[in-house]
Design a protein around this motif. Structure first.
Motif, PDB file in Angstrom:
ATOM      1  N   TRP A 206      -5.523   8.477   1.337  1.00 23.23           N
ATOM      2  CA  TRP A 206      -5.774   7.036   1.304  1.00 23.23           C
ATOM      3  C   TRP A 206      -7.200   6.770   0.827  1.00 23.23           C
ATOM      4  O   TRP A 206      -7.457   5.839   0.074  1.00 23.23           O
ATOM      5  CB  TRP A 206      -5.610   6.419   2.690  1.00 23.23           C
ATOM      6  N   ARG A 207      -8.132   7.600   1.313  1.00 25.01           N
ATOM      7  CA  ARG A 207      -9.534   7.368   0.940  1.00 25.01           C
ATOM      8  C   ARG A 207      -9.732   7.606  -0.557  1.00 25.01           C
ATOM      9  O   ARG A 207     -10.487   6.896  -1.209  1.00 25.01           O
ATOM     10  CB  ARG A 207     -10.463   8.279   1.756  1.00 25.01           C
ATOM     11  N   ARG A 208      -9.013   8.607  -1.092  1.00 19.87           N
ATOM     12  CA  ARG A 208      -9.131   8.875  -2.533  1.00 19.87           C
ATOM     13  C   ARG A 208      -8.522   7.744  -3.358  1.00 19.87           C
ATOM     14  O   ARG A 208      -9.070   7.318  -4.358  1.00 19.87           O
ATOM     15  CB  ARG A 208      -8.424  10.196  -2.890  1.00 19.87           C
ATOM     16  N   SER A 209      -7.348   7.244  -2.903  1.00 26.42           N
ATOM     17  CA  SER A 209      -6.649   6.261  -3.749  1.00 26.42           C
ATOM     18  C   SER A 209      -7.140   4.831  -3.483  1.00 26.42           C
ATOM     19  O   SER A 209      -6.842   3.927  -4.264  1.00 26.42           O
ATOM     20  CB  SER A 209      -5.145   6.367  -3.553  1.00 26.42           C
ATOM     21  N   GLY A 210      -7.873   4.631  -2.398  1.00 27.36           N
ATOM     22  CA  GLY A 210      -8.443   3.306  -2.141  1.00 27.36           C
ATOM     23  C   GLY A 210      -7.463   2.332  -1.520  1.00 27.36           C
ATOM     24  O   GLY A 210      -6.287   2.651  -1.309  1.00 27.36           O
ATOM     25  N   LEU A 211      -7.953   1.145  -1.244  1.00 29.96           N
ATOM     26  CA  LEU A 211      -7.180   0.111  -0.541  1.00 29.96           C
ATOM     27  C   LEU A 211      -6.054  -0.425  -1.437  1.00 29.96           C
ATOM     28  O   LEU A 211      -6.324  -0.911  -2.529  1.00 29.96           O
ATOM     29  CB  LEU A 211      -8.142  -1.031  -0.176  1.00 29.96           C
ATOM     30  N   PRO A 212      -4.796  -0.364  -0.972  1.00 32.33           N
ATOM     31  CA  PRO A 212      -3.731  -0.953  -1.788  1.00 32.33           C
ATOM     32  C   PRO A 212      -3.739  -2.476  -1.621  1.00 32.33           C
ATOM     33  O   PRO A 212      -4.303  -2.990  -0.667  1.00 32.33           O
ATOM     34  CB  PRO A 212      -2.468  -0.361  -1.172  1.00 32.33           C
ATOM     35  N   ALA A 213      -3.114  -3.180  -2.557  1.00 33.07           N
ATOM     36  CA  ALA A 213      -2.970  -4.639  -2.421  1.00 33.07           C
ATOM     37  C   ALA A 213      -1.953  -4.887  -1.320  1.00 33.07           C
ATOM     38  O   ALA A 213      -0.769  -4.604  -1.493  1.00 33.07           O
ATOM     39  CB  ALA A 213      -2.487  -5.223  -3.740  1.00 33.07           C
ATOM     40  N   ILE A 214      -2.395  -5.357  -0.160  1.00 37.16           N
ATOM     41  CA  ILE A 214      -1.424  -5.503   0.939  1.00 37.16           C
ATOM     42  C   ILE A 214      -0.952  -6.943   1.116  1.00 37.16           C
ATOM     43  O   ILE A 214       0.214  -7.187   1.356  1.00 37.16           O
ATOM     44  CB  ILE A 214      -1.933  -4.899   2.264  1.00 37.16           C
ATOM     45  N   GLY A 215      -1.836  -7.917   0.940  1.00 38.37           N
ATOM     46  CA  GLY A 215      -1.392  -9.311   1.033  1.00 38.37           C
ATOM     47  C   GLY A 215      -1.136  -9.746   2.461  1.00 38.37           C
ATOM     48  O   GLY A 215      -1.180  -8.943   3.406  1.00 38.37           O
ATOM     49  N   LYS A 216      -0.853 -11.040   2.612  1.00 38.65           N
ATOM     50  CA  LYS A 216      -0.676 -11.614   3.948  1.00 38.65           C
ATOM     51  C   LYS A 216       0.793 -11.626   4.339  1.00 38.65           C
ATOM     52  O   LYS A 216       1.396 -12.686   4.526  1.00 38.65           O
ATOM     53  CB  LYS A 216      -1.299 -13.011   3.982  1.00 38.65           C
ATOM     54  N   VAL A 217       1.377 -10.439   4.422  1.00 40.98           N
ATOM     55  CA  VAL A 217       2.791 -10.295   4.786  1.00 40.98           C
ATOM     56  C   VAL A 217       2.896  -9.614   6.141  1.00 40.98           C
ATOM     57  O   VAL A 217       1.973  -8.927   6.561  1.00 40.98           O
ATOM     58  CB  VAL A 217       3.537  -9.424   3.742  1.00 40.98           C
ATOM     59  N   PRO A 218       4.031  -9.801   6.844  1.00 40.73           N
ATOM     60  CA  PRO A 218       4.196  -9.085   8.106  1.00 40.73           C
ATOM     61  C   PRO A 218       4.141  -7.579   7.843  1.00 40.73           C
ATOM     62  O   PRO A 218       4.810  -7.077   6.936  1.00 40.73           O
ATOM     63  CB  PRO A 218       5.595  -9.510   8.575  1.00 40.73           C
ATOM     64  N   ALA A 219       3.324  -6.890   8.614  1.00 43.26           N
ATOM     65  CA  ALA A 219       3.157  -5.447   8.396  1.00 43.26           C
ATOM     66  C   ALA A 219       2.991  -4.741   9.727  1.00 43.26           C
ATOM     67  O   ALA A 219       2.634  -5.360  10.736  1.00 43.26           O
ATOM     68  CB  ALA A 219       1.943  -5.183   7.512  1.00 43.26           C
ATOM     69  N   ILE A 220       3.276  -3.452   9.714  1.00 40.67           N
ATOM     70  CA  ILE A 220       3.036  -2.644  10.903  1.00 40.67           C
ATOM     71  C   ILE A 220       2.270  -1.402  10.469  1.00 40.67           C
ATOM     72  O   ILE A 220       2.450  -0.914   9.355  1.00 40.67           O
ATOM     73  CB  ILE A 220       4.355  -2.346  11.648  1.00 40.67           C
ATOM     74  N   PHE A 221       1.382  -0.943  11.332  1.00 43.13           N
ATOM     75  CA  PHE A 221       0.461   0.147  10.998  1.00 43.13           C
ATOM     76  C   PHE A 221       0.682   1.296  11.974  1.00 43.13           C
ATOM     77  O   PHE A 221       0.818   1.067  13.174  1.00 43.13           O
ATOM     78  CB  PHE A 221      -0.980  -0.356  11.112  1.00 43.13           C
ATOM     79  N   LEU A 222       0.712   2.510  11.439  1.00 52.02           N
ATOM     80  CA  LEU A 222       0.937   3.677  12.302  1.00 52.02           C
ATOM     81  C   LEU A 222      -0.027   4.789  11.915  1.00 52.02           C
ATOM     82  O   LEU A 222      -0.319   4.968  10.725  1.00 52.02           O
ATOM     83  CB  LEU A 222       2.360   4.201  12.142  1.00 52.02           C
TER      84      LEU A 222
END
Lengths: 253, 253
Positions: free
Chosen positions: A224-240
């Motif tokens: 993730w650190r290599r590829s950088g922040l993806p465009a996530i947007g203001k959508v319902p999301a869950i993080f694990l």
């Protein structure tokens, strides 16, 4: 008290005429839930607007007009619980619907269920989609044991300290951690997770589950650190975040 | 690698011709899962017997004969994972089915997903019933945060020490604890929980969820001790303990 309280699932995908067409809803919700949407006349709901949008897919105008809706949300107080059970006391069956997914989890429905239990109400849970479990199974993270942390602290500094503490805990106990965030803070949370998780842990972000833009990204933190922040947007999301699943799960109770 | 791996739910209720009639199954499973049971030709399964029983409800004899089934269970080794992906490599879509409920949770499916992710396979989770969540929402226990502990230690002494430790932890952190047990040890686990949980915590036992004998018992530990051990039997069950849910959840991160 002879009415039954049905704990009903709600769709995960955000409202749009296509995502909430009866056919699309039936793809993700079991027939039992849909039958109860159509047949029940009394509901306790977290959001009147979402509930009416959903129920209007399965009820005619006449039934919608005679519908009894009572609201239970984060502004409700303990003292309002007795009045929510009035229809149940009259012997009517009643449905409880939260805004999205399974009710009672990270919403005030659990307090209603506890109170209803003490009053002898029969409680019937109905299965339905859950972003917690859909995200977990699709993540590739260890799922022998996991912890749902709810919403993380809103304050940036507190949130980062909490994530760092949880990351250390995962390394020790092997339990995958699952958390949610209000959509407009998705980006801030993801940024913190990418920055703070140790290389060896995986991070998974699942967004718009059961929707047209469903996306489950899961990879080691280092990647993730290599590829950088993806465009996530203001959508319902869950993080694990947690350890990559292996055939022999780590045991460190 | 162009095939997609669908993570499919399986019914929670144990097999019987009535519980597994197509109509009863559709009550608890979304149309998407049932459509995939019918249309996919390749499956990775935890139990060949359960999978065939289920798929035979939705496939004709011809499709059943040409079905490709591969087994992944607790006896499988890491080295078997590559061969499980052969059909996916050929571009075929493939379903993964565990014995009951959502796959990957407390079974080796999560390792398959991790491996498939690394190989670039597209993973699609399909919603379905989960005893963890159905038990949790029906319990009246706090559901702002919860931890799924999987199977508890088999050894009686270790199990009791672990339960005591977890009970102390719940009192401190407020996170409801959820665990499972193989049905023939239900009684021993329930006995330990009733004996060990402090008066202020609630204990919930949910058995035969989505089945004809569905039963969710939930009450303070002190009340369980007064009423004694219920007849639980060797049925699939899930066990939960934690604080009674209130409108203002305890925060003690």
């Amino acid at each position: 008290m002879s009415g039954r309280l049905f704990l009903l699932p709600a769709p995960l995908a955000a409202y749009s005429p296509e995502a909430w067409s009866p056919e699309t809803l039936a793809l993700h919700l079991p027939a039992k839930a849909i039958g109860l949407y159509a047949s029940l006349d009394s509901f306790i709901v977290e959001s009147e607007r979402s509930a009416l949008r959903l129920l209007s897919r399965f009820k005619d105008a006449q039934s919608l007009r005679s519908l009894k809706l009572r609201v239970l949300n984060e502004h409700s107080g303990e003292s309002e619980l007795p009045s929510l059970l009035e229809d149940l006391e009259q012997g009517m069956d009643c449905g409880f619907l939260s805004e999205a997914g399974m009710p009672c989890i990270a919403d005030p429905g659990a307090a209603l269920v506890a109170y209803a239990r003490e009053k002898g109400v029969k409680i019937i849970p109905i299965s339905g989609p859950s972003s917690i479990l859909l995200g977990l199974v699709a993540s590739g993270l260890d799922a022998q044991r996991f912890a749902f942390l709810g919403y993380l602290p809103q304050n940036g500094e507190e949130r980062r300290a909490y994530i760092a503490r949880m990351a250390t805990a995962v390394l020790k106990d092997g339990m995958t951690r699952v958390c949610i965030e209000t959509p407009y803070r998705n980006k801030a949370l993801l940024k913190d997770l990418i920055a703070l998780l140790p290389d060896s842990l995986w991070l998974c972000v699942a967004s718009d589950l059961c929707g047209a833009e469903e996306r489950v990204l899961s990879a080691p933190a280092a990647q993730w650190r290599r590829s950088g922040l993806p465009a996530i947007g203001k959508v319902p999301a869950i993080f694990l975040f947690g350890k990559r699943a292996g055939m022999r799960p780590p045991d460190s109770r």
